[in-house]
Write a protein that holds these residues in place. Structure first.
Motif, mmCIF file in Angstrom:
data_model
loop_
_atom_site.group_PDB
_atom_site.id
_atom_site.type_symbol
_atom_site.label_atom_id
_atom_site.label_comp_id
_atom_site.label_asym_id
_atom_site.label_seq_id
_atom_site.Cartn_x
_atom_site.Cartn_y
_atom_site.Cartn_z
ATOM 1 N N ARG A 285 -91.081 -78.679 -12.988
ATOM 2 C CA ARG A 285 -89.625 -78.550 -12.975
ATOM 3 C C ARG A 285 -89.011 -79.513 -13.990
ATOM 4 O O ARG A 285 -89.149 -80.724 -13.864
ATOM 5 C CB ARG A 285 -89.068 -78.839 -11.581
ATOM 6 C CG ARG A 285 -89.409 -77.765 -10.553
ATOM 7 C CD ARG A 285 -88.887 -78.126 -9.183
ATOM 8 N NE ARG A 285 -89.208 -77.083 -8.207
ATOM 9 C CZ ARG A 285 -88.969 -77.193 -6.913
ATOM 10 N NH1 ARG A 285 -88.393 -78.300 -6.421
ATOM 11 N NH2 ARG A 285 -89.298 -76.199 -6.088
ATOM 12 N N GLU B 178 -90.425 -74.331 -14.604
ATOM 13 C CA GLU B 178 -89.125 -73.868 -14.116
ATOM 14 C C GLU B 178 -88.050 -74.841 -14.560
ATOM 15 O O GLU B 178 -88.158 -76.042 -14.334
ATOM 16 C CB GLU B 178 -89.146 -73.764 -12.594
ATOM 17 C CG GLU B 178 -87.914 -73.126 -11.997
ATOM 18 C CD GLU B 178 -88.026 -72.937 -10.495
ATOM 19 O OE1 GLU B 178 -87.141 -72.278 -9.920
ATOM 20 O OE2 GLU B 178 -88.998 -73.451 -9.896
ATOM 21 N N TRP C 95 -84.736 -76.753 -14.158
ATOM 22 C CA TRP C 95 -84.138 -77.260 -12.931
ATOM 23 C C TRP C 95 -82.803 -77.901 -13.249
ATOM 24 O O TRP C 95 -82.418 -78.039 -14.407
ATOM 25 C CB TRP C 95 -85.100 -78.262 -12.299
ATOM 26 C CG TRP C 95 -85.062 -78.365 -10.806
ATOM 27 C CD1 TRP C 95 -84.758 -79.481 -10.057
ATOM 28 C CD2 TRP C 95 -85.387 -77.344 -9.854
ATOM 29 N NE1 TRP C 95 -84.860 -79.208 -8.713
ATOM 30 C CE2 TRP C 95 -85.243 -77.904 -8.557
ATOM 31 C CE3 TRP C 95 -85.778 -76.022 -9.979
ATOM 32 C CZ2 TRP C 95 -85.481 -77.179 -7.396
ATOM 33 C CZ3 TRP C 95 -86.008 -75.290 -8.836
ATOM 34 C CH2 TRP C 95 -85.861 -75.865 -7.563
#
Length: 349
Positions: free
Chosen positions: A158, A199, A201
């Motif tokens: 993240r 990902e 974030w």
């Protein structure tokens, strides 16, 4: 151990509201080329005064930007898909790294300075930007860290902040983008920074994750955490985060003071030294805040068509400008980036 740098001038900070990327790029280009002009003028009979370090802060209308790794490539199918499917601009830029997204809810900070003057190597400078973000996150109860990839992370998969820098003759441009409450759905249409399995974030998502974790454990939920989540989308909150980012960058580059500069002052510098600011980016396609579409190839720009921005989108933009006296929105069109001498020893996402 680097030699301490003393008597550095104040960092001049240009704070912009939600803006078109072209507007910020043009202003950044003026300040970047001013530093380059200073360096080249030292061998002439009439050298210009050395510019101070500058910092531009802003956030952008939705845009996907590509680093110089993609600049020489024919637009791939995924890029063409982005053009057809999204109300977002697309641009090729001179920064290092690959594709990323910029949009509302981000804090973007672009320092323009001579690294040698501040006693910084390129790698040290990147660490300064990363540490500035980490310190800001720590103040808000988020533990950020770095990896072998540039940027700041809150978990191994993240990423909360991206770093992308352009360096020419030791003068920096571009910088960092911290996701505060960015709409992360935009990132799902790309492989951000070329990192598969990562990902993107945001601070808000991290607080929500903490809240969910505490709730699942059956522990006491701090009122301060729910208050943060409720406050994060306010303009006042983002201004505070921006101020903290400015302070940490100023401290990291050795500037004890940070003083404001206006758009008018930057534009006056452009006129005085004949710096147009029209060489900052090469656009594939551009959608400005008025809803006009442009197609750009080299130095030639043609209006492709017109599609109005939704009424609610225009109202949001107008409210943002009314509540911030720093500048007005800009609808200028960007042109081709002509610089050939780019430091290629390091590429950053």
């Amino acid at each position: 151990m680097p030699t301490p740098i003393h008597n550095l001038p104040a960092l001049r900070v240009l704070k912009l509201p939600l803006s078109d990327y072209s507007h910020v790029s043009k202003l950044q280009s003026i300040l970047f080329n001013l530093h380059l002009l200073y360096k080249s003028s030292q061998s002439t009979p009439n050298p210009i005064p050395q510019p101070p370090p500058y910092l531009i802060t802003s956030s952008f209308h939705p845009i996907y930007t590509f680093g110089r790794r993609e600049a020489a490539r024919t637009p791939p199918e995924p890029v063409l898909n982005l053009l057809s499917e999204n109300k977002a601009a697309i641009a090729y830029t001179p920064r290092g790294g690959q594709v990323t997204f910029h949009g509302p809810g981000q804090v973007v900070a672009y320092p323009i300075l001579d690294l040698k003057r501040h006693g910084l190597s390129p790698k040290c400078y990147v660490r300064v930007l990363e540490k500035a973000v980490i310190r800001v996150l720590r103040k808000w109860g988020i533990k950020g860290f770095t990896t072998k990839e540039a940027g700041v992370w809150v978990k191994n998969d993240r990423k909360v902040a991206s770093i992308g820098v352009n360096l020419r003759r030791w003068v920096s441009s571009h910088g960092l983008a911290l996701n505060v409450d960015t709409d992360l759905e935009w990132f799902k249409k790309i492989v951000a920074c070329g990192l598969d399995g990562v990902e993107m974030w945001s601070m808000k998502k991290e607080w929500e994750d903490q809240l969910e974790h505490k709730s699942n454990e059956g522990g006491r939920i701090p009122g301060s955490l729910t208050e943060l989540i409720n406050r994060v989308d306010s303009k006042v909150f983002k201004r505070r985060i921006t101020e903290e980012v400015v302070h940490e960058i100023a401290d990291g580059i050795g500037c004890r003071l940070a003083t404001p500069i206006t758009v008018e002052e930057v534009e006056e510098l452009g006129r005085k030294y004949e710096l147009s600011g029209e060489d900052g980016i090469e656009w594939l396609k551009y959608w400005d805040s008025s809803g006009l579409y442009y197609r750009v190839k080299g130095d030639n720009m043609e209006m492709e068509g017109e599609e109005r921005v939704p009424e609610e989108k225009r109202e949001t933009d107008l409210d943002d400008v009314k509540n911030n006296n720093d500048t007005d929105p800009d609808e200028g069109a960007p042109l081709f980036f002509k610089s050939k001498r780019i430091y290629r020893g390091w590429d950053l996402p």
